[in-house]
Design a protein around this motif. Structure first.
Motif, PDB file in Angstrom:
ATOM      1  N   MET A 197     -10.357  -2.217   2.834  1.00 45.07           N
ATOM      2  CA  MET A 197      -9.481  -0.884   2.452  1.00 45.07           C
ATOM      3  C   MET A 197      -9.105  -0.414   3.525  1.00 45.07           C
ATOM      4  O   MET A 197      -7.823  -0.276   4.111  1.00 45.07           O
ATOM      5  N   ASN A 251      -6.641   4.428  -3.096  1.00 41.70           N
ATOM      6  CA  ASN A 251      -7.199   3.107  -2.891  1.00 41.70           C
ATOM      7  C   ASN A 251      -7.634   2.861  -4.410  1.00 41.70           C
ATOM      8  O   ASN A 251      -7.370   1.499  -4.540  1.00 41.70           O
ATOM      9  N   ASN A 267      -5.398  -0.266   5.598  1.00 38.17           N
ATOM     10  CA  ASN A 267      -4.850   0.794   6.417  1.00 38.17           C
ATOM     11  C   ASN A 267      -4.524   0.745   7.913  1.00 38.17           C
ATOM     12  O   ASN A 267      -4.019   1.770   8.541  1.00 38.17           O
ATOM     13  N   GLN A 275       0.635  -1.155   0.067  1.00 35.74           N
ATOM     14  CA  GLN A 275      -0.152  -0.015  -0.169  1.00 35.74           C
ATOM     15  C   GLN A 275       0.848   1.440  -0.073  1.00 35.74           C
ATOM     16  O   GLN A 275       0.739   2.127  -0.726  1.00 35.74           O
TER      17      GLN A 275
END
Length: 341
Positions: free
Chosen positions: A312, A275, A316, A227
């Motif tokens: 998502m 994202n 995170n 990410q």
């Protein structure tokens, strides 16, 4: 005063008989009520539920035939993946993955060794429900069958075979002589040989490649690393070198502005853009997939979108927002346990 023993015995006998008759009547009444309840339950619950499941079985079978072919549908039918649950089709697609590598030869080998079909299995289930009805109705005559009723009321499932037995014939070999060398004749040999049928993994693959290419099968630290790399790549591409400001693609901005206010409240344009870039560009370029598309396509739109945001925020490490999404889905009336959320 003489005692009339005859009348005394008659009185005692009459009293006992009266008590006996009352007990019999009570038992008969209880038996009658049980029969009535069993009958009502069968026609109001059992039979409608059976019909509902059969309809769902047929729909799942037909969907598999339409998406793959009758052999694939037959395999899953024989191996009890099709149970009558409305989620069967979705669960089978998840089991197979998005792009299953079906070994047609192994599948054919398996099906040739099994003596079954959708019609045969359905007929067996229908015969069983008919027998169940007869058992229920038969309680009104003769001795009570309540004691052994449970065993008779089971609707059988087809038991998928795991091996096959066939006769193997080794042809006879005639004797011969070449010069001084004599070869004795070998008679024909017949024997029954049992061999294992192809397994699910041999037909559809073990799924290891699909699991290894799934972003969510990676460790949390690896997911966070990817990410971060994606975010950095995004900044490099979309940062204006003169102003130092990030200029998001117009498509991202338009789609973000079209979101409901409740969704825009939970994420900024930058988070949305990061994202989306991560899912649609970065992961595919690194050979990874973001979840199972088949599962998402089979779910209500709200659940699919909720799953996306949950994944998502998990990536995170934002547990607070994960719970917020779950709460919103629950408030909308969804049972999250059905969707493993």
């Amino acid at each position: 005063m003489a005692i009339d023993f005859g009348r005394l015995v008659q009185g005692v006998a009459t009293g006992a008989m009266g008590q006996f008759n009352a007990e019999v009547a009570a038992k008969d009444k209880m038996k009658g009520e049980m029969i009535q309840r069993a009958g009502l339950n069968f026609y109001e619950n059992t039979l409608p539920e059976f019909q509902k499941k059969e309809k769902s079985r047929k729909e799942t079978y037909d969907k598999l035939v339409g998406r793959f072919d009758v052999n694939v549908a037959e395999y899953f039918g024989q191996n009890n993946f099709i149970t009558g649950d409305p989620n069967d089709y979705k669960n089978i697609l998840i089991q197979m993955g998005d792009d299953p590598d079906i070994k047609a030869d192994q599948l054919k080998k398996y099906l040739e060794a099994t003596d079954s079909s959708y019609t045969k299995r359905a007929t067996k289930r229908f015969d069983a429900i008919k027998e169940r009805e007869k058992t229920i109705m038969g309680l009104t005559t003769g001795d009570s069958k309540i004691g052994d009723m449970t065993a008779k009321l089971q609707i059988p499932e087809f038991e998928a075979p795991t091996e096959t037995t066939e006769e193997v014939v080794t042809p006879a070999v005639p004797g011969s002589q070449v010069g001084p060398v004599v070869t004795e004749a070998v008679p024909e040999k017949r024997e029954m040989k049992t061999t294992a049928l192809p397994t699910y993994e041999e037909i559809f693959g073990d799924g290891k490649e699909k699991i290894e290419s799934n972003f969510f099968a990676l460790t949390p630290s690896k997911r966070k690393e990817l990410q971060g790399q994606s975010d950095q790549q995004y900044k490099t591409i979309y940062t204006n070198k003169i102003t130092g400001m990030t200029e998001h693609p117009q498509t991202y901005k338009d789609n973000y502005n079209a979101l409901p206010d409740s969704e825009k409240d939970s994420q900024t344009l930058q988070q949305y853009s990061y994202n989306r870039y991560f899912r649609e560009r970065y992961l595919p370029e690194t050979g990874l997939t973001y979840g199972t598309a088949s599962a998402e396509a089979s779910e209500p739109a709200e659940i699919a979108k909720g799953r996306l945001y949950i994944d998502m925020y998990k990536a995170n490490g934002d547990d607070k927002m994960v719970e917020e999404v779950r709460t919103r889905l629950k408030n909308a009336g969804f049972d999250l346990t059905k969707y493993s959320l």
